[in-house]
Design a protein around this motif. Structure first.
Motif, PDB file in Angstrom:
ATOM      1  N   VAL A   1      64.410  -1.552  44.368  1.00  0.00           N
ATOM      2  CA  VAL A   1      63.086  -1.513  43.758  1.00  0.00           C
ATOM      3  C   VAL A   1      63.261  -1.340  42.254  1.00  0.00           C
ATOM      4  CG1 VAL A   1      61.937  -0.591  45.813  1.00  0.00           C
ATOM      5  CG2 VAL A   1      62.818   0.980  44.106  1.00  0.00           C
ATOM      6  N   THR A   2      62.241  -1.720  41.508  1.00  0.00           N
ATOM      7  CA  THR A   2      62.303  -1.636  40.055  1.00  0.00           C
ATOM      8  C   THR A   2      61.218  -0.709  39.540  1.00  0.00           C
ATOM      9  OG1 THR A   2      63.140  -3.901  39.957  1.00  0.00           O
ATOM     10  CG2 THR A   2      62.285  -2.969  37.918  1.00  0.00           C
ATOM     11  N   ALA A   3      61.610   0.247  38.720  1.00  0.00           N
ATOM     12  CA  ALA A   3      60.660   1.153  38.072  1.00  0.00           C
ATOM     13  C   ALA A   3      60.452   0.655  36.649  1.00  0.00           C
ATOM     14  CB  ALA A   3      61.205   2.578  38.065  1.00  0.00           C
ATOM     15  N   ARG A   4      59.171   0.560  36.231  1.00  0.00           N
ATOM     16  CA  ARG A   4      58.852   0.025  34.909  1.00  0.00           C
ATOM     17  C   ARG A   4      57.900   0.935  34.152  1.00  0.00           C
ATOM     18  NH1 ARG A   4      58.710  -4.402  38.357  1.00  0.00           N
ATOM     19  NH2 ARG A   4      60.008  -6.141  37.721  1.00  0.00           N
ATOM     20  N   ASN A   5      58.100   1.003  32.838  1.00  0.00           N
ATOM     21  CA  ASN A   5      57.178   1.687  31.944  1.00  0.00           C
ATOM     22  C   ASN A   5      57.600   1.322  30.522  1.00  0.00           C
ATOM     23  OD1 ASN A   5      55.642   3.414  30.357  1.00  0.00           O
ATOM     24  ND2 ASN A   5      55.822   5.123  31.768  1.00  0.00           N
ATOM     25  N   LEU A   6      56.727   0.662  29.762  1.00  0.00           N
ATOM     26  CA  LEU A   6      57.081   0.217  28.419  1.00  0.00           C
ATOM     27  C   LEU A   6      57.357   1.370  27.469  1.00  0.00           C
ATOM     28  CD1 LEU A   6      54.664  -2.788  27.895  1.00  0.00           C
ATOM     29  CD2 LEU A   6      57.118  -2.848  28.306  1.00  0.00           C
ATOM     30  N   LYS A   7      56.879   2.560  27.800  1.00  0.00           N
ATOM     31  CA  LYS A   7      57.108   3.720  26.942  1.00  0.00           C
ATOM     32  C   LYS A   7      58.277   4.570  27.427  1.00  0.00           C
ATOM     33  CE  LYS A   7      52.470   3.708  25.275  1.00  0.00           C
ATOM     34  NZ  LYS A   7      51.222   4.311  25.038  1.00  0.00           N
TER      35      LYS A   7
ATOM     36  N   ASP B  51      68.418   9.026  29.969  1.00  0.00           N
ATOM     37  CA  ASP B  51      68.485   9.163  28.522  1.00  0.00           C
ATOM     38  C   ASP B  51      69.613   8.267  28.035  1.00  0.00           C
ATOM     39  OD1 ASP B  51      67.751  10.300  26.019  1.00  0.00           O
ATOM     40  OD2 ASP B  51      69.625  11.456  26.089  1.00  0.00           O
ATOM     41  N   PRO B  52      69.423   7.357  27.146  1.00  0.00           N
ATOM     42  CA  PRO B  52      68.215   7.012  26.414  1.00  0.00           C
ATOM     43  C   PRO B  52      67.185   6.317  27.309  1.00  0.00           C
ATOM     44  CG  PRO B  52      69.975   5.496  25.844  1.00  0.00           C
ATOM     45  CD  PRO B  52      70.576   6.530  26.740  1.00  0.00           C
ATOM     46  N   PRO B  53      65.888   6.482  26.997  1.00  0.00           N
ATOM     47  CA  PRO B  53      64.839   5.893  27.828  1.00  0.00           C
ATOM     48  C   PRO B  53      64.889   4.361  27.832  1.00  0.00           C
ATOM     49  CG  PRO B  53      63.898   7.239  26.062  1.00  0.00           C
ATOM     50  CD  PRO B  53      65.364   7.236  25.881  1.00  0.00           C
ATOM     51  N   VAL B  54      64.532   3.771  28.971  1.00  0.00           N
ATOM     52  CA  VAL B  54      64.513   2.313  29.114  1.00  0.00           C
ATOM     53  C   VAL B  54      63.140   1.851  29.598  1.00  0.00           C
ATOM     54  CG1 VAL B  54      66.986   2.060  29.540  1.00  0.00           C
ATOM     55  CG2 VAL B  54      65.455   2.468  31.447  1.00  0.00           C
ATOM     56  N   LYS B  55      62.865   0.563  29.417  1.00  0.00           N
ATOM     57  CA  LYS B  55      61.589  -0.019  29.825  1.00  0.00           C
ATOM     58  C   LYS B  55      61.532  -0.255  31.328  1.00  0.00           C
ATOM     59  CE  LYS B  55      61.279  -2.429  25.475  1.00  0.00           C
ATOM     60  NZ  LYS B  55      61.374  -3.706  24.793  1.00  0.00           N
ATOM     61  N   LYS B  56      62.676  -0.616  31.913  1.00  0.00           N
ATOM     62  CA  LYS B  56      62.714  -0.814  33.360  1.00  0.00           C
ATOM     63  C   LYS B  56      64.130  -0.608  33.856  1.00  0.00           C
ATOM     64  CE  LYS B  56      63.677  -5.688  33.977  1.00  0.00           C
ATOM     65  NZ  LYS B  56      63.335  -6.870  34.705  1.00  0.00           N
ATOM     66  N   ILE B  57      64.220  -0.193  35.122  1.00  0.00           N
ATOM     67  CA  ILE B  57      65.538   0.005  35.719  1.00  0.00           C
ATOM     68  C   ILE B  57      65.429  -0.239  37.219  1.00  0.00           C
ATOM     69  CG2 ILE B  57      65.281   2.496  36.061  1.00  0.00           C
ATOM     70  CD1 ILE B  57      68.345   2.587  35.149  1.00  0.00           C
ATOM     71  N   ASP B  58      66.479  -0.809  37.787  1.00  0.00           N
ATOM     72  CA  ASP B  58      66.523  -1.068  39.221  1.00  0.00           C
ATOM     73  C   ASP B  58      67.056   0.161  39.941  1.00  0.00           C
ATOM     74  OD1 ASP B  58      65.618  -3.682  38.921  1.00  0.00           O
ATOM     75  OD2 ASP B  58      67.642  -4.454  38.604  1.00  0.00           O
ATOM     76  N   LEU B  59      66.455   0.452  41.084  1.00  0.00           N
ATOM     77  CA  LEU B  59      66.877   1.564  41.926  1.00  0.00           C
ATOM     78  C   LEU B  59      67.419   0.968  43.220  1.00  0.00           C
ATOM     79  CD1 LEU B  59      63.687   3.735  41.356  1.00  0.00           C
ATOM     80  CD2 LEU B  59      65.856   3.889  40.135  1.00  0.00           C
ATOM     81  N   HIS B  60      68.699   1.176  43.476  1.00  0.00           N
ATOM     82  CA  HIS B  60      69.386   0.542  44.597  1.00  0.00           C
ATOM     83  C   HIS B  60      69.626   1.545  45.721  1.00  0.00           C
ATOM     84  CE1 HIS B  60      72.082  -2.207  46.662  1.00  0.00           C
ATOM     85  NE2 HIS B  60      72.952  -1.217  46.757  1.00  0.00           N
TER      86      HIS B  60
ATOM     87  N   ALA C 226      57.152   1.647  22.874  1.00  0.00           N
ATOM     88  CA  ALA C 226      57.644   2.757  22.047  1.00  0.00           C
ATOM     89  C   ALA C 226      58.898   2.300  21.298  1.00  0.00           C
ATOM     90  CB  ALA C 226      57.947   3.955  22.923  1.00  0.00           C
ATOM     91  N   ASP C 227      59.125   2.865  20.124  1.00  0.00           N
ATOM     92  CA  ASP C 227      60.241   2.443  19.289  1.00  0.00           C
ATOM     93  C   ASP C 227      61.601   2.847  19.850  1.00  0.00           C
ATOM     94  OD1 ASP C 227      58.520   1.294  17.462  1.00  0.00           O
ATOM     95  OD2 ASP C 227      58.363   3.120  16.267  1.00  0.00           O
ATOM     96  N   ASP C 228      61.688   4.011  20.451  1.00  0.00           N
ATOM     97  CA  ASP C 228      62.984   4.525  20.893  1.00  0.00           C
ATOM     98  C   ASP C 228      63.321   4.139  22.329  1.00  0.00           C
ATOM     99  OD1 ASP C 228      60.947   6.057  21.884  1.00  0.00           O
ATOM    100  OD2 ASP C 228      62.021   7.950  21.724  1.00  0.00           O
ATOM    101  N   VAL C 229      62.598   3.191  22.909  1.00  0.00           N
ATOM    102  CA  VAL C 229      62.839   2.763  24.291  1.00  0.00           C
ATOM    103  C   VAL C 229      63.696   1.508  24.273  1.00  0.00           C
ATOM    104  CG1 VAL C 229      61.753   2.032  26.440  1.00  0.00           C
ATOM    105  CG2 VAL C 229      60.672   3.771  25.035  1.00  0.00           C
ATOM    106  N   TRP C 230      64.730   1.515  25.093  1.00  0.00           N
ATOM    107  CA  TRP C 230      65.719   0.437  25.123  1.00  0.00           C
ATOM    108  C   TRP C 230      65.460  -0.523  26.275  1.00  0.00           C
ATOM    109  CZ3 TRP C 230      70.193   0.170  21.980  1.00  0.00           C
ATOM    110  CH2 TRP C 230      70.354   1.234  21.095  1.00  0.00           C
ATOM    111  N   ASN C 231      66.085  -1.670  26.176  1.00  0.00           N
ATOM    112  CA  ASN C 231      66.202  -2.581  27.299  1.00  0.00           C
ATOM    113  C   ASN C 231      67.542  -2.241  27.957  1.00  0.00           C
ATOM    114  OD1 ASN C 231      66.682  -4.781  29.000  1.00  0.00           O
ATOM    115  ND2 ASN C 231      65.599  -6.183  27.643  1.00  0.00           N
ATOM    116  N   ILE C 232      67.591  -2.169  29.263  1.00  0.00           N
ATOM    117  CA  ILE C 232      68.810  -1.750  29.966  1.00  0.00           C
ATOM    118  C   ILE C 232      69.978  -2.698  29.686  1.00  0.00           C
ATOM    119  CG2 ILE C 232      68.279  -2.897  32.145  1.00  0.00           C
ATOM    120  CD1 ILE C 232      69.799   0.594  31.874  1.00  0.00           C
TER     121      ILE C 232
END
Length: 185
Positions: free
Chosen positions: A107-113, A91-100, A43-49
């Motif tokens: 663990v890492t949650a991922r979603n390209l959108k 917000d803003p949405p990201v492609k992946k983020i670590d949950l500590h 998705a266009d509006d999704v960032w890299n953390i």
């Protein structure tokens, strides 16, 4: 007695090793351009953390993440309010983020959108699904916290001993049935 063989196979007739030419410059450019094949699934509006950290863009969490009342070793589909599962985790949405987790698990949650609350809960559930209830001191999700001083690129997962789900007036538990019975009398 016999003459040396020449041009035996018509398929290779006239070809030699010196006739092969190296690939042209334009062919190698086309190969280089095909490195990133999944542009259509992003998705266009999704960032890299990491980009958010570089640009110092603040992250916000929806309040609904604190109200799930979800038990870590049960499927996220057991949550009563299914609408919150579709919300973006940050917000803003990201492609992946670590949950500590406080005890060190990450663990890492991922979603390209854009990572949703369901993506985060699925990643957590994958780690806890084989644990029995008595193996966990704090089996319920209390919520997520973002602490930019500790680490910009991950969320801290908070757990609790009791469910944080809000009880609805039409709850069918034994206590509410007894309370209704007492009020009627």
């Amino acid at each position: 007695m016999s003459a040396p063989l020449t041009k035996v196979d018509s398929a290779i007739a006239g070809l030699s090793l010196s006739d092969e030419k190296p690939p042209s410059h334009t062919e190698t450019e086309v190969k280089k351009e095909k490195k990133n094949r999944r542009l259509s699934s992003q998705a266009d509006d999704v960032w890299n953390i990491k980009d958010l950290e570089e640009k110092q863009i603040e992250i916000t969490l929806p309040i609904e993440t604190q109200k799930t009342g979800w038990k870590l070793n049960t499927s996220p589909n057991t949550i009563e309010d299914k609408d919150i599962l579709k919300l973006k985790l940050i917000d803003p949405p990201v492609k992946k983020i670590d949950l500590h987790f406080p005890l060190g698990l990450e663990v890492t949650a991922r979603n390209l959108k854009g990572v949703t609350i369901k993506d985060a809960l699925d990643a957590i559930y994958k780690q806890f699904k084989k644990k029995a209830d008595d193996e966990m001191e704090q089996p319920y999700l209390a919520g997520f916290e973002w602490d930019k001083e500790e680490c910009w690129t991950r969320l801290i997962v908070h757990q609790s001993k009791v469910s944080t789900a809000q009880q609805t007036p039409g709850d069918n538990s034994k206590k509410s049935k007894k309370k209704k019975k007492d009020e009627a009398a």
